[in-house]
Design a protein around this motif. Structure first.
Motif, short mmCIF file in Angstrom:
data_model
loop_
_atom_site.label_atom_id
_atom_site.label_comp_id
_atom_site.label_asym_id
_atom_site.label_seq_id
_atom_site.Cartn_x
_atom_site.Cartn_y
_atom_site.Cartn_z
N MET A 176 0.84 -1.19 0.00
CA MET A 176 0.00 0.00 0.00
C MET A 176 0.88 1.24 0.00
O MET A 176 1.85 1.31 0.72
N ALA A 177 0.51 2.19 -0.76
CA ALA A 177 1.32 3.40 -0.86
C ALA A 177 0.88 4.48 0.11
O ALA A 177 1.65 5.36 0.43
N LYS A 178 -0.35 4.43 0.60
CA LYS A 178 -0.80 5.52 1.46
C LYS A 178 -0.66 5.22 2.95
O LYS A 178 -0.84 6.11 3.77
N ASP A 179 -0.36 3.98 3.32
CA ASP A 179 -0.20 3.61 4.73
C ASP A 179 1.20 3.08 4.98
O ASP A 179 1.78 2.41 4.13
N ALA A 180 1.72 3.37 6.17
CA ALA A 180 2.96 2.74 6.61
C ALA A 180 2.64 1.41 7.26
O ALA A 180 1.52 1.18 7.71
N CYS A 181 3.60 0.53 7.31
CA CYS A 181 3.37 -0.80 7.87
C CYS A 181 3.28 -0.76 9.39
O CYS A 181 2.56 -1.54 10.00
N CYS A 182 4.00 0.15 10.02
CA CYS A 182 4.05 0.19 11.48
C CYS A 182 4.05 1.63 11.97
O CYS A 182 4.89 2.43 11.56
N GLY A 183 3.12 1.98 12.82
CA GLY A 183 3.05 3.34 13.36
C GLY A 183 1.75 3.59 14.08
O GLY A 183 1.04 2.65 14.45
N GLN A 184 1.42 4.84 14.28
CA GLN A 184 0.20 5.23 14.94
C GLN A 184 -0.54 6.27 14.10
O GLN A 184 0.03 6.83 13.18
N ALA A 185 -1.78 6.49 14.47
CA ALA A 185 -2.65 7.51 13.86
C ALA A 185 -3.09 7.07 12.47
O ALA A 185 -2.74 5.99 12.02
N PRO A 186 -3.87 7.93 11.80
CA PRO A 186 -4.32 7.56 10.46
C PRO A 186 -3.13 7.26 9.54
O PRO A 186 -2.12 7.97 9.57
N HIS A 187 -3.23 6.22 8.80
CA HIS A 187 -2.21 5.79 7.84
C HIS A 187 -0.89 5.39 8.50
O HIS A 187 0.13 5.30 7.83
N ASN A 188 -0.89 5.18 9.82
CA ASN A 188 0.33 4.87 10.58
C ASN A 188 1.42 5.91 10.31
O ASN A 188 2.60 5.60 10.24
N GLY A 189 1.00 7.16 10.16
CA GLY A 189 1.92 8.21 9.75
C GLY A 189 2.56 9.01 10.86
O GLY A 189 3.26 9.97 10.60
N LEU A 190 2.32 8.64 12.12
CA LEU A 190 2.91 9.38 13.23
C LEU A 190 3.69 8.43 14.13
O LEU A 190 3.32 7.28 14.31
N GLY A 191 4.74 8.96 14.71
CA GLY A 191 5.48 8.20 15.72
C GLY A 191 6.36 7.12 15.14
O GLY A 191 6.35 6.82 13.94
N LEU A 192 7.12 6.52 16.04
CA LEU A 192 8.00 5.43 15.67
C LEU A 192 7.28 4.11 15.85
O LEU A 192 6.23 4.03 16.48
N CYS A 193 7.85 3.06 15.33
CA CYS A 193 7.29 1.72 15.48
C CYS A 193 7.61 1.23 16.89
O CYS A 193 8.76 1.04 17.25
N THR A 194 6.57 1.06 17.70
CA THR A 194 6.73 0.60 19.07
C THR A 194 5.77 -0.55 19.33
O THR A 194 4.97 -0.92 18.47
N ALA A 195 5.81 -1.08 20.54
CA ALA A 195 4.89 -2.16 20.92
C ALA A 195 3.44 -1.70 20.87
O ALA A 195 2.53 -2.51 20.70
N ALA A 196 3.19 -0.39 20.99
CA ALA A 196 1.83 0.15 20.94
C ALA A 196 1.34 0.42 19.51
O ALA A 196 0.19 0.77 19.32
N SER A 197 2.19 0.25 18.53
CA SER A 197 1.84 0.55 17.14
C SER A 197 0.95 -0.53 16.54
O SER A 197 1.00 -1.69 16.95
N SER A 198 0.18 -0.13 15.54
CA SER A 198 -0.51 -1.13 14.74
C SER A 198 0.49 -1.63 13.70
O SER A 198 1.31 -0.87 13.19
N LEU A 199 0.44 -2.90 13.40
CA LEU A 199 1.41 -3.53 12.51
C LEU A 199 0.69 -4.21 11.36
O LEU A 199 -0.33 -4.87 11.56
#
Length: 75
Positions: free
Chosen positions: A1-24
């Motif tokens: 997918m080009a509009k979403d990151a694989c790991c992160g927070q918020a809409p499109h996983n576009g905020l923050g670093l990849c942590t245990a609290a992130s969606s994956l």
């Protein structure tokens, strides 16, 4: 997918670093970005293949294969 990151927070996983609290994501091979900043391994492979053997639409004035070929002729 080009509009979403694989790991992160918020809409499109576009905020923050990849942590245990992130969606994956389930299959990182289908994504362009791992997190908001870093391309996935698959995306990096596509980018490098364009540097090495891509057309002049993407790499100019020549790709690395052409440079290596020229260098081998003069070595």
């Amino acid at each position: 997918m080009a509009k979403d990151a694989c790991c992160g927070q918020a809409p499109h996983n576009g905020l923050g670093l990849c942590t245990a609290a992130s969606s994956l994501c389930g299959d990182r091979g289908k994504y362009v970005f791992w997190d908001p900043y870093h391309p996935t391994e698959r995306a990096n492979r596509i980018i490098v293949s364009q540097f090495v053997a891509g057309s002049l639409d993407y790499v100019s004035p020549m790709n690395l294969s052409t440079v290596f070929e020229m260098d081998a002729r003069f070595a």
